[in-house]
Write a protein that holds these residues in place. Structure first.
Motif, PDB file in Angstrom:
ATOM      1  N   GLU A 180       0.836  -1.197   0.000  1.00 17.58           N
ATOM      2  CA  GLU A 180       0.000   0.000   0.000  1.00 17.58           C
ATOM      3  C   GLU A 180       0.874   1.252   0.000  1.00 17.58           C
ATOM      4  N   GLU A 357      -1.188  13.969   3.554  1.00 16.99           N
ATOM      5  CA  GLU A 357      -1.899  12.721   3.296  1.00 16.99           C
ATOM      6  C   GLU A 357      -1.059  11.517   3.709  1.00 16.99           C
ATOM      7  N   GLU A 360      -1.416  11.213   7.400  1.00 22.52           N
ATOM      8  CA  GLU A 360      -2.750  10.767   7.799  1.00 22.52           C
ATOM      9  C   GLU A 360      -2.983   9.296   7.494  1.00 22.52           C
ATOM     10  N   ARG A 361      -2.434   8.810   6.399  1.00 18.40           N
ATOM     11  CA  ARG A 361      -2.665   7.422   5.989  1.00 18.40           C
ATOM     12  C   ARG A 361      -1.676   6.432   6.591  1.00 18.40           C
TER      13      ARG A 361
END
Length: 379
Positions: A180, A357, A360-361
């Motif tokens: 990911e 981002e 946050e991820r």
């Protein structure tokens, strides 16, 4: 190949090699970033980090508890990235109790201390490889069943980051999480490279990347055709030092900078108060004081190497967080450099939003601005 005092059946090893995915408690054969084949019992539960800044990748995989596997680490995180260290320390105060080591390269690594901590694996950066081999550490560790695995985010980061993350994913039993991250990394990098490919033949500015400007009185450390040098090329620029420095790191003398007359200058910096108290370095990084960073950046441009060059007269002077050079976050740096070099082409690209981002991820701490600074013409 590094042999452990653990026993693995040939069938188990073969299964791991074919599947590439480790089941709980199995011994697999991992090829590290240098091509060495290493047997490791995975998922590892006790890890020694050969560099404290390896928490940058540990945090991306073990996001909820980034220190849960770490039983020892090198003592560089606080010194090299004081602002980042303090942000992690505030949320994870237990990290201050983790035993620390010196480095392999400087000969201060304590192998007896490492063995006493009973790690399942030691993760080292490739730059420590020569010192590790010369000292015989790999063989010494093998005798007590401790494997050593090399990864790389520094020597050839644009080539080795994805595979290094996959290696760590296998070690941690976090293969899906690693993939990911790799996808996010590659997709964000493609936002720059795809746009440049579609733009076709564009003017590429000459860029001088100064490594750790102001850290010492010497001028000027830079990058060859790797690390930040490669990032400049990917961002649509020409790295001034590409043909001057044969390896990843080296020095460019002031006369060469003046003669090359770069269009842009980018200086790497961080909070190095523990290394060089009150130094001339530019303290960009998480939560940095932008005005102070700009003031110190302007002062660096008064050195002889930068007098009269195009970049200074046009105000194309920037500072960027040094630790992009040694972390899996370098795609953020590529985005920011591309925006500096080609502002019209990348008007809609927001590297700050990309980095936010990412936090946050994937990361266990909140995003703080301060990683970049720029001067205006005339300053």
């Amino acid at each position: 190949m590094l042999h452990l005092n653990r026993v693995a059946t040939a069938a188990t090893i073969s299964l791991a090699l074919f599947s590439g995915i480790a089941e709980a408690g199995e011994t697999i054969r991992i090829k590290d970033i240098t091509g060495r084949e290493v047997e490791v019992n995975v998922p590892v539960e006790r890890v020694i980090l050969g560099e404290g800044r390896q928490i940058y990748f540990t945090g991306a995989l073990d996001t909820d508890a980034p220190f849960k596997r770490v039983v020892g680490w090198r003592d560089d995180f606080q010194k090299a990235d004081l602002d980042g260290y303090n942000i992690y320390l505030q949320k994870f105060p237990e990290m201050a109790k983790i035993p620390t080591f010196g480095g392999m390269k400087d000969g201060t690594f304590d192998i007896e201390q490492a063995v006493a901590l009973k790690p399942d694996v030691i993760i080292m950066n490739t730059e420590a490889k020569s010192a590790t081999e010369e000292s015989g550490y790999i063989e010494k560790l093998a005798k007590v069943g401790i494997p050593l695995v090399y990864i790389d985010f520094r020597e050839k980061p644009m080539q080795n980051t994805d595979e290094s993350m996959r290696i760590i994913g296998k070690l941690f039993g976090k293969e899906a999480r690693a993939e990911e991250f790799v996808k996010f990394h590659d997709d964000q990098l493609a936002r720059v490279t795809d746009t440049l490919a579609k733009a076709g033949d564009i003017k590429k500015p000459v860029v001088f990347m100064e490594r750790a400007g102001g850290y010492s009185d010497d001028c000027c450390m830079s990058f060859g055709d790797e690390n930040f040098g490669k990032m400049v090329e990917l961002a649509g620029g020409i790295n001034l030092a590409k043909d001057i420095i044969p390896g990843t790191f080296g020095t460019v003398n002031p006369e060469q900078i003046i003669a090359s007359n770069p269009d842009q200058v980018i200086v790497t910096g961080a909070n190095w108060e523990l290394y060089v108290p009150g130094g001339a370095w530019v303290g960009v990084g998480p939560g940095a004081d932008k005005a102070k960073a700009e003031e110190k950046l302007a002062a660096l441009m008064k050195r002889p190497a930068f007098t009269g060059i195009e970049a200074v007269s046009e105000g194309n002077i920037h500072a960027i967080w040094h630790q992009f050079y040694n972390s899996p976050y370098q795609f953020v740096a590529v985005q920011q450099i591309a925006k500096w070099l080609h502002p019209d082409l990348f008007a809609d690209l927001d590297p700050e939003a990309t980095f936010k981002e990412l936090h946050e991820r994937f990361l266990p701490v909140a995003y703080h601005t301060g990683y970049f600074a720029s001067l205006k013409a005339g300053l």
